[in-house]
Design a protein around this motif. Structure first.
Motif, PDB file in Angstrom:
ATOM      1  N   SER A 141       0.574  -1.192   0.169  1.00 40.00           N
ATOM      2  CA  SER A 141       0.322   0.123   0.181  1.00 40.00           C
ATOM      3  C   SER A 141       0.573   0.990   0.377  1.00 40.00           C
ATOM      4  O   SER A 141       0.430   2.494  -0.701  1.00 40.00           O
ATOM      5  N   ASP A 142       2.067   1.363   0.868  1.00 37.07           N
ATOM      6  CA  ASP A 142       2.561   2.133   0.994  1.00 37.07           C
ATOM      7  C   ASP A 142       3.370   2.433  -0.139  1.00 37.07           C
ATOM      8  O   ASP A 142       3.606   4.009  -1.185  1.00 37.07           O
ATOM      9  N   SER A 143       3.709   1.614  -1.136  1.00 42.47           N
ATOM     10  CA  SER A 143       4.558   1.694  -2.384  1.00 42.47           C
ATOM     11  C   SER A 143       3.152   2.171  -3.764  1.00 42.47           C
ATOM     12  O   SER A 143       3.663   3.246  -4.787  1.00 42.47           O
ATOM     13  N   VAL A 144       1.994   1.820  -3.455  1.00 47.01           N
ATOM     14  CA  VAL A 144       1.036   1.988  -4.396  1.00 47.01           C
ATOM     15  C   VAL A 144       1.180   3.701  -3.729  1.00 47.01           C
ATOM     16  O   VAL A 144       0.702   4.205  -5.582  1.00 47.01           O
ATOM     17  N   ASN A 145       0.984   3.958  -3.224  1.00 45.33           N
ATOM     18  CA  ASN A 145       1.015   5.265  -2.250  1.00 45.33           C
ATOM     19  C   ASN A 145       1.712   5.749  -2.804  1.00 45.33           C
ATOM     20  O   ASN A 145       1.689   7.555  -3.624  1.00 45.33           O
ATOM     21  N   ASN A 147       3.761   5.281  -5.798  1.00 42.03           N
ATOM     22  CA  ASN A 147       3.718   5.673  -7.027  1.00 42.03           C
ATOM     23  C   ASN A 147       3.037   4.167  -7.544  1.00 42.03           C
ATOM     24  O   ASN A 147       3.756   3.307  -7.725  1.00 42.03           O
ATOM     25  N   ALA A 148       1.523   3.989  -8.086  1.00 39.29           N
ATOM     26  CA  ALA A 148       0.910   3.025  -8.718  1.00 39.29           C
ATOM     27  C   ALA A 148       1.645   2.496  -9.524  1.00 39.29           C
ATOM     28  O   ALA A 148       2.248   1.049  -9.683  1.00 39.29           O
ATOM     29  N   GLY A 149       2.551   2.974 -10.602  1.00 36.55           N
ATOM     30  CA  GLY A 149       2.856   2.057 -11.207  1.00 36.55           C
ATOM     31  C   GLY A 149       4.052   1.585 -11.459  1.00 36.55           C
ATOM     32  O   GLY A 149       4.013   0.532 -12.095  1.00 36.55           O
ATOM     33  N   MET A 175      -6.445  -3.337  -6.696  1.00 30.98           N
ATOM     34  CA  MET A 175      -7.671  -3.834  -5.020  1.00 30.98           C
ATOM     35  C   MET A 175      -6.945  -2.575  -4.468  1.00 30.98           C
ATOM     36  O   MET A 175      -7.872  -1.701  -4.259  1.00 30.98           O
ATOM     37  N   ILE A 176      -5.955  -2.261  -3.646  1.00 30.02           N
ATOM     38  CA  ILE A 176      -5.425  -1.050  -3.133  1.00 30.02           C
ATOM     39  C   ILE A 176      -5.573   0.470  -4.156  1.00 30.02           C
ATOM     40  O   ILE A 176      -6.242   1.037  -3.457  1.00 30.02           O
ATOM     41  N   ALA A 177      -4.907   0.364  -5.025  1.00 29.98           N
ATOM     42  CA  ALA A 177      -5.169   1.597  -6.107  1.00 29.98           C
ATOM     43  C   ALA A 177      -6.530   2.117  -5.908  1.00 29.98           C
ATOM     44  O   ALA A 177      -7.491   3.464  -6.516  1.00 29.98           O
ATOM     45  N   LEU A 178      -7.717   0.625  -6.786  1.00 34.46           N
ATOM     46  CA  LEU A 178      -8.838   1.292  -6.966  1.00 34.46           C
ATOM     47  C   LEU A 178      -9.808   1.219  -6.268  1.00 34.46           C
ATOM     48  O   LEU A 178     -10.503   2.221  -5.775  1.00 34.46           O
ATOM     49  N   PHE A 319     -15.427  -0.388 -12.850  1.00 34.34           N
ATOM     50  CA  PHE A 319     -14.332  -0.583 -14.124  1.00 34.34           C
ATOM     51  C   PHE A 319     -14.350   1.201 -14.575  1.00 34.34           C
ATOM     52  O   PHE A 319     -12.856   1.459 -14.648  1.00 34.34           O
ATOM     53  N   GLN A 320     -15.235   2.079 -14.437  1.00 34.79           N
ATOM     54  CA  GLN A 320     -14.783   3.102 -14.897  1.00 34.79           C
ATOM     55  C   GLN A 320     -14.064   3.616 -13.690  1.00 34.79           C
ATOM     56  O   GLN A 320     -12.403   4.475 -13.673  1.00 34.79           O
ATOM     57  N   ALA A 321     -14.208   3.257 -12.703  1.00 30.26           N
ATOM     58  CA  ALA A 321     -13.307   4.229 -11.628  1.00 30.26           C
ATOM     59  C   ALA A 321     -11.971   2.881 -11.693  1.00 30.26           C
ATOM     60  O   ALA A 321     -10.900   3.738 -11.371  1.00 30.26           O
ATOM     61  N   PHE A 322     -11.389   2.198 -12.001  1.00 33.57           N
ATOM     62  CA  PHE A 322     -10.472   1.027 -12.401  1.00 33.57           C
ATOM     63  C   PHE A 322      -9.681   1.739 -13.622  1.00 33.57           C
ATOM     64  O   PHE A 322      -8.335   2.300 -13.394  1.00 33.57           O
ATOM     65  N   VAL A 323     -10.369   2.505 -14.279  1.00 35.53           N
ATOM     66  CA  VAL A 323      -9.442   2.901 -15.085  1.00 35.53           C
ATOM     67  C   VAL A 323      -9.227   3.824 -15.342  1.00 35.53           C
ATOM     68  O   VAL A 323      -7.665   4.942 -15.083  1.00 35.53           O
ATOM     69  N   ARG A 324      -9.744   5.136 -14.004  1.00 35.12           N
ATOM     70  CA  ARG A 324      -9.070   6.121 -13.804  1.00 35.12           C
ATOM     71  C   ARG A 324      -8.032   6.406 -12.528  1.00 35.12           C
ATOM     72  O   ARG A 324      -7.498   6.677 -12.475  1.00 35.12           O
ATOM     73  N   SER A 325      -8.343   5.084 -12.099  1.00 30.96           N
ATOM     74  CA  SER A 325      -7.524   4.599 -10.956  1.00 30.96           C
ATOM     75  C   SER A 325      -5.768   4.024 -11.576  1.00 30.96           C
ATOM     76  O   SER A 325      -4.346   4.438 -11.351  1.00 30.96           O
TER      77      SER A 325
END
Length: 414
Positions: A141-145, A147-149, A175-178, A319-325
């Motif tokens: 989670s810390d790493s995603v915070n 830089n998620a990519g 899942m964390i990013a979403l 799905f739209q939220a996932f694309v935004r994430s």
């Protein structure tokens, strides 16, 4: 009444019946949409769409010719003055991709060992120790915070032997990013992260020769695979402190909103939000990863494919939220720019889903490699823009991860 208009005639309040031209220009991948917010209006205006078909029975008609031709009326009165940067997408990374890659590779390596050990314990019939895995979820989670990519990108680099373990790490991060995009609480984000990590634990009950089979599964083998959600649920039930969220995602992440999923063929409202999240994240990582029987698709191509399945397989809002994430052009996507240069998307931008950071490395005009250059498409001085997604297989590029993930990616693959 249906009416074709130009992009210059678009105004907030119109109902778009159809986007004219190529699907790739459509920023929403929906055939129809009501332009009921400034965000939707600005997203369409900043896209490559040139013409639209509107339904005047469901929304506003075009302005009168005299108003339309007035220099002051380019933006309709009901649309607020655009902010300095249009349509906000994913949150700007706290650190750059290059800065996070080394830390993310350490987290992935540590996670892989821990997940392998946990899954082997489960294979032997031992209960899952959730408490011991929570620090791992926190590190992911810390790493995603930051830089998620970075971590999501590294987790895509799988071999046939470690696919199940790396897939679990990737789904945890997705899942964390979403969850953050859906504005879940910190506690809920921890739970969906743990659910992502454990969602496929039931695969430990499937013989490895079936899991890693390079060819098509027989009906009997596929039936065996379809048992893994229930097998995983039963395994996790042995831990009395197991979160209901984790149990739910494990059991229902293969359900589809049209009722064609498994194990119970549940439809839309019978599937929980967290299970719908699990379904999207599970499919995205699966189709972008190299498998024993199939090479993974490019991230942007995967998003396009998933958008085609969205109405039948996924909850559209999720799905739209996932694309935004992760972005319309997720990190690792090969893209063609208007200038004819080609590059790999490195990370998302705070400016727009359509304007990521791209590392260019090839000219399609001269058909030759060019010195790699990082290009921020959101900068006002940058005149270039993305015109298409491209297939790596079509161009025959080898190891484009080197342009995307740099030394950390190469080191991790090795």
């Amino acid at each position: 009444m249906l009416k074709q208009i130009t992009i210059l005639q678009l105004r907030q309040g119109m109902y778009i019946h159809e986007f004219c031209g190529s699907w790739i220009d459509n920023p929403f991948w929906k055939k129809s949409i009501l332009v009921d917010t400034a965000e939707i209006y600005l997203t369409i205006k900043s896209s490559s769409v040139a013409a639209l078909i509107i339904d005047t029975g469901k929304g506003y008609d075009v302005l009168s010719e005299s108003v339309e031709n007035s220099p002051q009326s380019t933006v309709p009165s009901e649309v607020p003055v655009p902010p300095p940067t249009p349509v906000h997408a994913v949150k700007q990374p706290v650190v750059s991709m290059d800065m996070e890659l080394d830390r993310a590779s350490e987290v992935v390596a540590k996670s892989k060992k821990a997940v392998f050990s946990m899954f082997q314990e489960a294979r032997m019939g031992n209960a899952v120790n959730v408490e011991s895995m929570q620090p791992l979820v926190d590190e992911i989670s810390d790493s995603v915070n930051r830089n998620a990519g970075a971590l999501i990108g590294l987790a895509r680099l799988k071999t046939k032997d470690d696919y199940t373990y790396m897939h679990s790490i990737a789904v945890c991060a997705l899942m964390i990013a979403l969850g953050k995009q859906l504005k879940l609480s910190d506690e809920e984000i921890k739970e969906v992260g743990m659910a992502g990590l454990l969602h496929d634990i039931g695969k430990m009950m499937i013989p490895t020769e079936i899991l890693n089979k390079p060819g098509k599964l027989t009906d009997a083998e596929f039936d065996s695979v379809r048992q893994h959600p229930l097998a995983g649920y039963q395994m996790l039930m042995r831990t009395k402190t197991m979160s209901p969220v984790v149990l739910d995602v494990c059991l229902h992440h293969h359900e589809k909103v049209d009722g064609t999923g498994y194990p119970y063929r549940h439809t839309g409202d019978k599937i929980s939000l967290v299970a719908k999240m699990g379904a999207v994240c599970d499919v995205y990582d699966a189709i972008t990863s190299n498998r024993p029987y199939k090479k993974g698709w490019c991230p942007a191509e995967s998003i396009r494919k998933m958008s085609e399945w969205s109405k039948k397989h996924f909850d559209d809002n999720v799905f739209q939220a996932f694309v935004r994430s992760i972005g319309i052009y997720p990190a690792g996507s090969l893209v063609m720019l208007q200038s004819g240069r080609m590059g790999v998307v490195v990370e998302q931008n705070d400016a727009s889903l359509l304007l990521p950071m791209v590392r260019i490395f090839f000219s399609s005009k001269s058909m030759s490699y060019i010195p790699p250059q990082l290009l921020d498409l959101s900068k006002p001085a940058t005149m270039d823009k993305i015109v298409s997604r491209e297939l790596v297989s079509k161009w025959g590029f080898k190891n484009i991860e080197a342009y995307w993930l740099g030394d950390a990616g190469a080191k991790f693959e090795g």
